[in-house]
Write an enzyme that holds these catalytic residues in place. Structure first.
Site, PDB file in Angstrom:
ATOM      1  CG  HIS A  76      -3.197   9.337   0.185  1.00  0.00           C
ATOM      2  ND1 HIS A  76      -3.924  10.176   1.009  1.00  0.00           N
ATOM      3  CD2 HIS A  76      -3.960   8.222   0.034  1.00  0.00           C
ATOM      4  CE1 HIS A  76      -5.048   9.588   1.349  1.00  0.00           C
ATOM      5  NE2 HIS A  76      -5.108   8.403   0.764  1.00  0.00           N
ATOM      6  CG  ASP A  93      -3.002   6.803  -3.219  1.00  0.00           C
ATOM      7  OD1 ASP A  93      -4.100   6.239  -3.218  1.00  0.00           O
ATOM      8  OD2 ASP A  93      -2.102   6.575  -2.375  1.00  0.00           O
ATOM      9  CD  GLU A 107      -3.241   2.192  -2.983  1.00  0.00           C
ATOM     10  OE1 GLU A 107      -4.251   2.897  -3.014  1.00  0.00           O
ATOM     11  OE2 GLU A 107      -2.193   2.562  -2.386  1.00  0.00           O
ATOM     12  CG  HIS A 125      -1.792   1.135   1.394  1.00  0.00           C
ATOM     13  ND1 HIS A 125      -1.716   2.039   2.438  1.00  0.00           N
ATOM     14  CD2 HIS A 125      -2.830   1.548   0.610  1.00  0.00           C
ATOM     15  CE1 HIS A 125      -2.668   2.935   2.311  1.00  0.00           C
ATOM     16  NE2 HIS A 125      -3.355   2.670   1.220  1.00  0.00           N
ATOM     17  CD  GLU A 185      -7.297   5.287  -3.895  1.00  0.00           C
ATOM     18  OE1 GLU A 185      -6.525   4.682  -3.131  1.00  0.00           O
ATOM     19  OE2 GLU A 185      -8.180   6.080  -3.502  1.00  0.00           O
TER      20      GLU A 185
HETATM   21  O1  G3P Z   1      -6.654   1.709  -2.576  1.00  0.00           O
HETATM   22  C1  G3P Z   1      -6.762   1.305  -1.256  1.00  0.00           C
HETATM   23  C2  G3P Z   1      -6.612   2.440  -0.302  1.00  0.00           C
HETATM   24  O2  G3P Z   1      -5.424   3.103  -0.602  1.00  0.00           O
HETATM   25  C3  G3P Z   1      -7.774   3.393  -0.336  1.00  0.00           C
HETATM   26  O3  G3P Z   1      -7.663   4.438   0.586  1.00  0.00           O
HETATM   27  O4  G3P Z   1      -7.053   6.667   1.391  1.00  0.00           O
HETATM   28  O5  G3P Z   1      -5.354   4.856   1.458  1.00  0.00           O
HETATM   29  O6  G3P Z   1      -6.039   5.841  -0.712  1.00  0.00           O
HETATM   30  P1  G3P Z   1      -6.475   5.490   0.684  1.00  0.00           P
HETATM   31 MG    MG Z   2      -4.895   4.587  -2.066  1.00  0.00          MG
END
Ligand code: G3P
Ligand code: MG
Length: 243
Positions: A50, A37, A35, A8, A109
């Site tokens: 993020h 952003d 993952e 993540h 994401e």
């Molecule tokens: O994509 C999973 C997770 O990252 C979603 O929430 O706020 O960490 O981007 P966030």
């Molecule tokens: Mg995320």
């Protein structure tokens, strides 16, 4: 199939989130995927970060949408992580360059929750093609309209529906949108009756986030979910090795 482990924001439990060091560490820790952003800078570059602003994770302040890529690149994103200094924000292209020759899946994401970056969908598909990353990317977003736009441009784009609250029979909604996966908060995946079973029966993959509790990672793996998203890929790997 054993449950895959996706790091993540990279291996963000150990290295500055959403940066090249955190993605390199995810590879070293043998994650199956990462993952990350994505937002868009004022000059239309896909930036891996993020928040809508740089305030929390860098030594600067301001919104990504108001800054050029060059302005963003001047900031230090080491974010107080021990052992790190002068870490730059990566573009999505730089992350694809880093991971291209690995087998890792990249869960992109698309952050269109607060600022909607019109046209980001065209840039994402264009970059995926330019970098030869077809089949390696799964797009997710809390803004499901964005995922529909991606599908409109590229019918083969893989999409996962992000959500955080309890939802009844989410596989029906996912099937209706022809989504490949749901990306629920991990508690929602475990606690809402029938979610895992219903998705399995209907061919919808489940990629819960963000689970850093090793026992819960085990519970998710034992339930047969396809991938778990975690800040600690090494611990998750160790936790599920006997499942
Ligand atoms: O994509 C999973 C997770 O990252 C979603 O929430 O706020 O960490 O981007 P966030
Ligand atoms: Mg995320």
């Amino acid at each position: 199939m054993p449950t895959k482990i996706w790091a993540h924001r990279g291996a963000s439990g150990y290295a500055p989130e959403n940066t090249i060091p955190s993605f390199k560490l995810a590879v070293e820790q043998k994650a199956d995927g990462v993952e990350l952003d994505v937002h868009m800078s004022s000059d239309g570059k896909l930036m891996v970060i993020h928040d809508e602003t740089v305030d929390r994770t860098s030594n600067g302040s301001g919104r990504v949408v108001d800054m050029t890529c060059q302005e963003l690149k001047k900031l230090d994103f080491s974010n107080g992580m021990p052992g790190y200094a002068n870490v730059r924000i990566p573009t999505l292209k730089e992350v694809y360059g880093l991971l291209k020759n690995t087998g890792l899946i990249i869960n992109v994401e698309v952050k269109c929750d607060v600022v909607v970056y019109y046209g980001i969908w065209d840039k994402l598909i264009e970059l995926e093609r330019e970098m030869g990353m077809q089949g390696r990317i799964i797009y997710s977003s809390f803004n499901h309209f964005v995922l529909m736009k991606l599908r409109e441009i590229d019918p083969k784009a893989k999409i996962g529906l992000l959500y955080a609250e309890a939802m009844v029979d989410p596989w029906i909604y996912a099937s209706y949108l022809h989504a490949d996966a749901i990306h629920p908060h991990y508690r929602v995946a475990l606690d809402c009756p029938g979610v895992i079973d219903g998705c399995k029966k209907n061919g919808i993959a489940i990629h819960p986030w963000t689970c850093n509790d090793e026992q819960v990672v085990c519970d998710l793996a034992a339930a047969g979910i396809e991938a778990v998203i975690t800040n600690y890929p090494d611990k998750a790997r160790e936790a599920i090795k006997n499942i």
